[in-house]
Structures are given as C-alpha cells and as structure tokens.
Design a protein around this motif. Structure first.
Motif, short mmCIF file in Angstrom:
data_model
loop_
_atom_site.label_atom_id
_atom_site.label_comp_id
_atom_site.label_asym_id
_atom_site.label_seq_id
_atom_site.Cartn_x
_atom_site.Cartn_y
_atom_site.Cartn_z
N SER A 5 0.83 -1.20 0.00
CA SER A 5 0.00 0.00 0.00
C SER A 5 0.86 1.25 0.00
CB SER A 5 -0.92 -0.01 1.22
OG SER A 5 -1.64 1.19 1.32
N THR A 6 1.92 1.26 0.82
CA THR A 6 2.80 2.42 0.90
C THR A 6 3.52 2.65 -0.42
OG1 THR A 6 3.14 2.07 3.25
CG2 THR A 6 4.78 3.42 2.12
N ASN A 7 3.96 1.57 -1.09
CA ASN A 7 4.65 1.71 -2.36
C ASN A 7 3.72 2.27 -3.43
OD1 ASN A 7 7.06 0.78 -1.37
ND2 ASN A 7 6.68 -1.36 -1.95
N LEU A 8 2.45 1.83 -3.44
CA LEU A 8 1.50 2.37 -4.40
C LEU A 8 1.30 3.86 -4.18
CD1 LEU A 8 -1.34 -0.32 -4.68
CD2 LEU A 8 0.39 0.32 -6.39
N PHE A 9 1.22 4.27 -2.90
CA PHE A 9 1.06 5.69 -2.61
C PHE A 9 2.27 6.48 -3.11
CE2 PHE A 9 2.22 9.26 0.10
CZ PHE A 9 1.11 10.08 -0.08
N ALA A 10 3.47 5.95 -2.87
CA ALA A 10 4.68 6.64 -3.28
C ALA A 10 4.72 6.84 -4.78
CB ALA A 10 5.91 5.87 -2.80
N GLN A 11 4.17 5.87 -5.55
CA GLN A 11 4.21 5.96 -7.00
C GLN A 11 3.24 7.01 -7.53
OE1 GLN A 11 3.54 2.02 -8.48
NE2 GLN A 11 5.31 1.16 -7.41
N ARG A 12 2.09 7.19 -6.90
CA ARG A 12 1.11 8.11 -7.47
C ARG A 12 1.08 9.47 -6.79
NH1 ARG A 12 -2.34 4.44 -4.97
NH2 ARG A 12 -3.28 5.26 -3.08
N ALA A 13 1.65 9.59 -5.58
CA ALA A 13 1.65 10.85 -4.86
C ALA A 13 2.66 11.81 -5.47
CB ALA A 13 1.96 10.62 -3.39
N ILE A 14 2.35 13.10 -5.39
CA ILE A 14 3.29 14.13 -5.80
C ILE A 14 4.11 14.50 -4.57
CG2 ILE A 14 3.54 16.49 -6.67
CD1 ILE A 14 0.91 16.13 -8.15
N ILE A 15 5.40 14.21 -4.61
CA ILE A 15 6.28 14.50 -3.48
C ILE A 15 6.76 15.95 -3.62
CG2 ILE A 15 8.34 13.82 -2.21
CD1 ILE A 15 6.11 11.75 -2.23
N ALA A 16 6.00 16.85 -3.03
CA ALA A 16 6.29 18.28 -3.09
C ALA A 16 5.64 18.94 -1.88
CB ALA A 16 5.76 18.89 -4.39
N PRO A 17 6.17 20.07 -1.43
CA PRO A 17 5.60 20.72 -0.24
C PRO A 17 4.14 21.11 -0.38
CG PRO A 17 7.23 22.12 -1.32
CD PRO A 17 7.37 20.77 -1.92
N ALA A 18 3.67 21.36 -1.60
CA ALA A 18 2.29 21.79 -1.80
C ALA A 18 1.29 20.66 -1.60
CB ALA A 18 2.11 22.38 -3.19
N THR A 19 1.75 19.39 -1.62
CA THR A 19 0.83 18.26 -1.55
C THR A 19 1.12 17.34 -0.38
OG1 THR A 19 2.27 17.10 -3.12
CG2 THR A 19 0.38 18.27 -4.03
N LEU A 20 1.83 17.85 0.61
CA LEU A 20 2.19 17.05 1.78
C LEU A 20 1.89 17.82 3.06
CD1 LEU A 20 5.67 15.77 0.53
CD2 LEU A 20 3.58 14.40 0.69
N GLY A 21 2.01 17.13 4.18
CA GLY A 21 1.85 17.79 5.46
C GLY A 21 2.94 18.82 5.69
N PRO A 22 2.76 19.72 6.66
CA PRO A 22 3.70 20.83 6.85
C PRO A 22 5.09 20.42 7.31
CG PRO A 22 2.14 20.71 8.66
CD PRO A 22 1.66 19.74 7.63
#
Length: 275
Positions: A5-22
């Motif tokens: 589940s975590t790997n699937l999230f890592a593949q589709r999530a945008i790793i950027a400050p605008a789309t993550l927690g503070p």
C-alpha cells in the motif's frame, strides 16, 4: 500488504511541499552565520493551519557543541503530530489508502554546522551547515512524510552591528544560500534539486531578541515545489537555564500553512561540569 500500500502511494503521490503535510519538506531555519555556542535543548509546540489541513505537533532540537565555537552537532525531530484533513484536500493529494485524521511520527534531521569565519573586523561571520533528512517519518499513505532521505547544504553570512543606545544592543543582518535535495519517487525526475535562500535581521535587546526572516526554496520540477515563508521570532535572553520563544510564520507560494511555535530553550551547559 502495508508495504504494498505504501509503495502504491509513493508511486502516485506528488512529493512536493504543496501536496504534503507541513513537516514533510519544511523550509529550513534561515541561519544567521553564527554557530550556536551553548549545549541547548529546544522543546516546542507547533500549530500549522491551512485551508484543508490542521496540524499540531511537538518539536525537539538538540544542539551539541563538538569543538567550542567551531563545530556543532544539531539533531531535530517532530516526535509526534496530529492532523485533520478535509475532503477536498484528500482528493487533491490523491489520498485513497490514508485517513482524514490521525497521527504520525516525523523524520530525524542530523546536522553538522561549521563556523568557517567569525569576529573579523571587515568580514562577516560565515557558517557552513550540512543536514541529512532521514526516512524515519511515518504515515506516508496519508501524505504526512516522504519515506525518503534528503540533504540540505547551506552557507550563511551575518554581521553584528553595535548600536550606541541603551535599549538596542546590536543589529545583525544575515543571509543564506544553498541547496535542498530530496527524492521524488518519480521515474522522470528521481530527485528535486532546489535552490535554498533566505535573509533577515536580528535585533538584540538586553533581555530579549527579535528576529524576522524571509526565505524558501525553489525546485526545478514545478510541481508545487516553491514554498516561501515569513517568520518572526521573539526570544528571551535571561541569564537562566530556561528561556522562552514564540514564533509566527506566514506561508507563501507552495507553502499554504501559517504556523505558530511556542517553545522552551533549556541551557544544558551544566552537563559539561559533570565530566
């Protein structure tokens, strides 16, 4: 299944400050060119608010002088955070396996700060800082942390200007520049190499100091990777073991969060006398 589940999230999530927690890819402290000389423990409560994300967390930072006035080891972590997201934020961040509210533990940062130049009449103080972000953060499926390492390299300059008034002891302008490198888990851009920048002024009074700084970093992917922040910090300068601070932060650009920090600075120099 959890790993899948975590790997699937890592593949589709945008790793950027605008789309993550503070606390996932925060803007580093804008340094002043001066090494912290004390063995100090900071314990703080922080509150981050945005349109769709409300986060509260503890913050701990330990500054350890390794070579007096030359080198210090700085460790910091958000040991626990609690968050609440609205439905729109869940959709924007593409959170399908995570939760709208919950808790997480943050990344550990390990830094080496080196005083290159200090107390020269015609030259500013110069501080080199190298910080490593570990991949210790949890709850990546709710976009709280990146589950990937990062690196921060910066050089800061500052100079104390002594005043001739009984109220204000000195003024210290400072500036910082460097790089913020973090992994993205993308196939086209493996990592983001962001330019880190900042500047500010430190006003030192007899019993307290007031610092205002503006800075951020600018990535090259342009996926919400250009956060900025204006911070104002009031600290006491009592001749005691415990001092206090309050910091207000206003986010700009890809940083949608406004923040408040209430903290204690505990001087641990007395530990040196035990050895």
């Amino acid at each position: 299944m959890c790993l899948f589940s975590t790997n699937l999230f890592a593949q589709r999530a945008i790793i950027a400050p605008a789309t993550l927690g503070p606390n996932a890819l925060p803007i580093p402290e804008i340094k002043t060119g001066k090494l912290a000389k004390d063995f100090n423990l900071k314990i703080a409560y922080e509150n981050h608010t945005s349109k769709g994300d409300d986060t509260q967390n503890a913050f701990i930072e330990l500054s350890i002088p390794v070579v007096s006035n030359k080198v210090a080891l700085v460790l910091s972590v958000v040991p626990a955070e609690y968050y609440t997201l609205d439905s729109e934020t869940l959709e924007i961040r593409n959170i399908t396996n995570g939760t709208a509210s919950g808790n997480a533990g943050g990344d550990i940062y390990v830094g080496t700060h080196i005083q290159i130049l200090k107390d020269k009449n015609s030259l500013p103080d110069i501080l080199l800082s190298i910080d490593l972000k570990t991949a210790s953060g949890t709850n990546t499926e709710s976009a709280r942390y990146t589950d990937a390492p990062g690196y921060i390299f910066d050089l800061s300059l500052g100079k104390d200007i002594t005043t001739n008034t009984s109220v204000l002891e000195s003024i210290r302008p400072f500036a910082m520049a460097g790089f913020y490198v973090y992994q993205t888990n993308r196939t086209d851009f493996r990592q983001n190499d962001a330019i880190l920048y900042g500047a500010g002024v430190d006003l030192n009074f007899k019993k307290f100091s007031f610092t205002t700084s503006y800075g951020g970093y600018k990535g090259y992917i342009d996926d919400g990777d250009k956060p900025k922040v204006l911070r104002s910090t009031l600290r006491t300068r009592f001749n005691s073991i415990i001092n206090y601070e309050i910091r207000l932060g206003r986010g700009f650009g890809s940083n949608f969060y406004d923040a408040v920090r209430l903290g204690l600075n505990i001087n641990l120099n007395f530990i040196n006398t035990l050895f």
